[in-house]
Scaffold this active site. Structure first.
Site, short mmCIF file in Angstrom:
data_model
loop_
_atom_site.label_atom_id
_atom_site.label_comp_id
_atom_site.label_asym_id
_atom_site.label_seq_id
_atom_site.Cartn_x
_atom_site.Cartn_y
_atom_site.Cartn_z
CD GLU A 143 8.48 -29.95 -2.31
OE1 GLU A 143 8.65 -28.72 -2.20
OE2 GLU A 143 9.23 -30.68 -2.98
CD GLU B 253 14.02 -25.76 0.18
OE1 GLU B 253 14.60 -25.70 -0.91
OE2 GLU B 253 13.06 -26.52 0.40
#
Length: 420
Positions: free
Chosen positions: A224, A335
């Site tokens: 990520e 997120e």
């Protein structure tokens, strides 16, 4: 001549007593410690001493000797560490090695103006300094950083289960676009940078791309990269460039940035974990950063590019199980963590804090979404799926044109009349 009883009255104060007094002083003057102490209603000097000793041993391990230190206006200290002494080379399989030479970029790299319009960071923008050649810039971890975490074990880790499945029962909420059903060897996008409000120290707001393989069980592999606001990790509300990896669904492996051995940095201009500047403003100037992750066909390692073509470094393939071969899903988006610490949904913002319908200059965006195929070529997305698991709080809306290719707007304010 003094009597023996006189000598007894002037005995040296025991060393333990001095240490206990020192720790008591620290606790009373440190709200992070005193708050937790008052919650527990019990102060245990010996345990606190042991905790401080463990923290200092940990800091001595991860803060490597610097040949130069640069002060950032946001309070960060950026240490310029010799490349071969960075945390990655504490790993048993990397000991004694040096960073690899840059690999071949994917074919089609640089098309669609998709590398972003910069990639500046506060520490170098204001000081005008860079780390010397042969060194890498590393944000120094402090005692305060570690004390904000529940434990040393939790520090620098995202302890949770799953990435996007079963999120209705999770405190992690998403607005993402993803592709699956094929073999993927990387991904690329330009990500709009904002400063979302994070209302609780133990919440965060991030925008990133995920390279994913394995099931959504304990064998989950992810790589990520993007930007995040995380008061717990960094102690402030600046958006910061970050990376993460795990090979067991965030359980025991992996970490943020360079807080464990794993990611190998080769760049002397970018500090992972440092604040990004400038940022986008509502109804005003927009700023985005380019992120590309791809698998080097020759050695199999996963490389990271940031901004306008700056190679940051790589994740060695041996760190992973499923990602040693390829990814099975690519995910882009936002997120947040919703702790419900006040008993209702958080007001932590995602992206700009505005819904997707508001569009350019108001909502946050990803543009020029691409994936890397088996032939090390960047290609447009096909069969793009959208997911907003709490659409009344944070949503997403996709489009496509000749300038931005595949793109989407996303985000939201969190708590509102439709998101109680």
């Amino acid at each position: 001549m003094a009597s023996s009883s006189s000598f007894k009255s002037y005995r040296p104060i025991p060393i333990l007593f001095i240490f206990v007094a020192f720790v008591c002083t620290r606790v009373l003057s440190n709200p992070l410690l005193s708050d937790s102490t008052s919650r527990n209603q019990t102060f245990r000097p010996r345990q606190e001493l042991q905790k401080l000793k463990r923290i200092r041993n940990y800091l001595n391990k991860i803060n490597k000797p610097a040949v130069k230190t640069i002060q950032s206006p946001d309070g960060d200290l950026i240490d310029c560490v010799l490349s071969h002494l960075q945390p990655a080379f504490d790993h048993p399989l990397l000991k004694g090695q040096k960073p690899l030479e840059p690999p071949e970029r994917p074919k089609g790299h640089g098309s669609l103006n998709s590398t972003g319009n910069g990639g500046f960071q506060l520490w170098t923008e204001y000081s005008g300094e860079l780390c010397p050649e042969g060194t890498v810039p590393i944000r120094r971890t402090t005692e305060k950083d570690v004390l904000r975490a529940d434990s040393i074990r939790r520090f620098g880790r995202r302890i949770r289960r799953g990435v996007r499945r079963d999120t209705m029962s999770s405190d992690h909420e998403h607005a993402v676009a993803f592709v699956n059903g094929d073999q993927y060897y990387g991904a690329k996008a330009s990500i709009n940078v904002w400063t979302p409000r994070v209302t609780d120290q133990y919440e965060f707001s991030l925008s990133q791309l995920w390279v994913i393989s394995g099931t959504f069980g304990n064998d989950l592999n992810t790589i990520e990269a993007g930007w995040q606001v995380s008061p717990e990790l960094y102690g402030d509300n600046y958006p910061r460039f970050f990376t993460y990896w795990t090979t067991d669904a965030y359980q025991a492996t992996g970490c943020y940035n360079l807080l464990c051995s794993g990611f190998v940095q080769i760049n002397n201009k970018i500090a992972i974990g440092a604040a990004i500047s400038p940022r986008s403003s509502y109804n005003s100037r927009q700023f985005d950063i380019g992120i590309m992750i791809w698998k080097d066909p020759k050695h199999g390692h996963w490389w990271l590019e940031f901004g306008s073509g700056l190679l940051v470094g790589y994740w060695p393939s041996f760190l992973f199980s499923h990602l040693q071969s390829h990814a099975s899903m690519i995910q882009f988006g936002g997120e947040i963590v919703n702790t419900k610490s006040m008993g209702y949904h958080t007001s932590t913002q995602m992206g700009s804090g505005h819904f997707a319908d508001e569009g350019f200059g108001k909502a946050s965006y990803f543009r020029n979404l691409q994936v890397v195929d088996w032939d090390n070529s960047l290609i447009p997305l096909s069969n793009l799926h959208l997911l907003a698991d709490h659409p009344n709080c944070y949503d997403i809306k996709a489009g496509k044109n000749n300038v931005w290719g595949n793109y989407f707007y996303y985000g939201g304010p969190g708590r509102n009349s439709r998101c109680p």
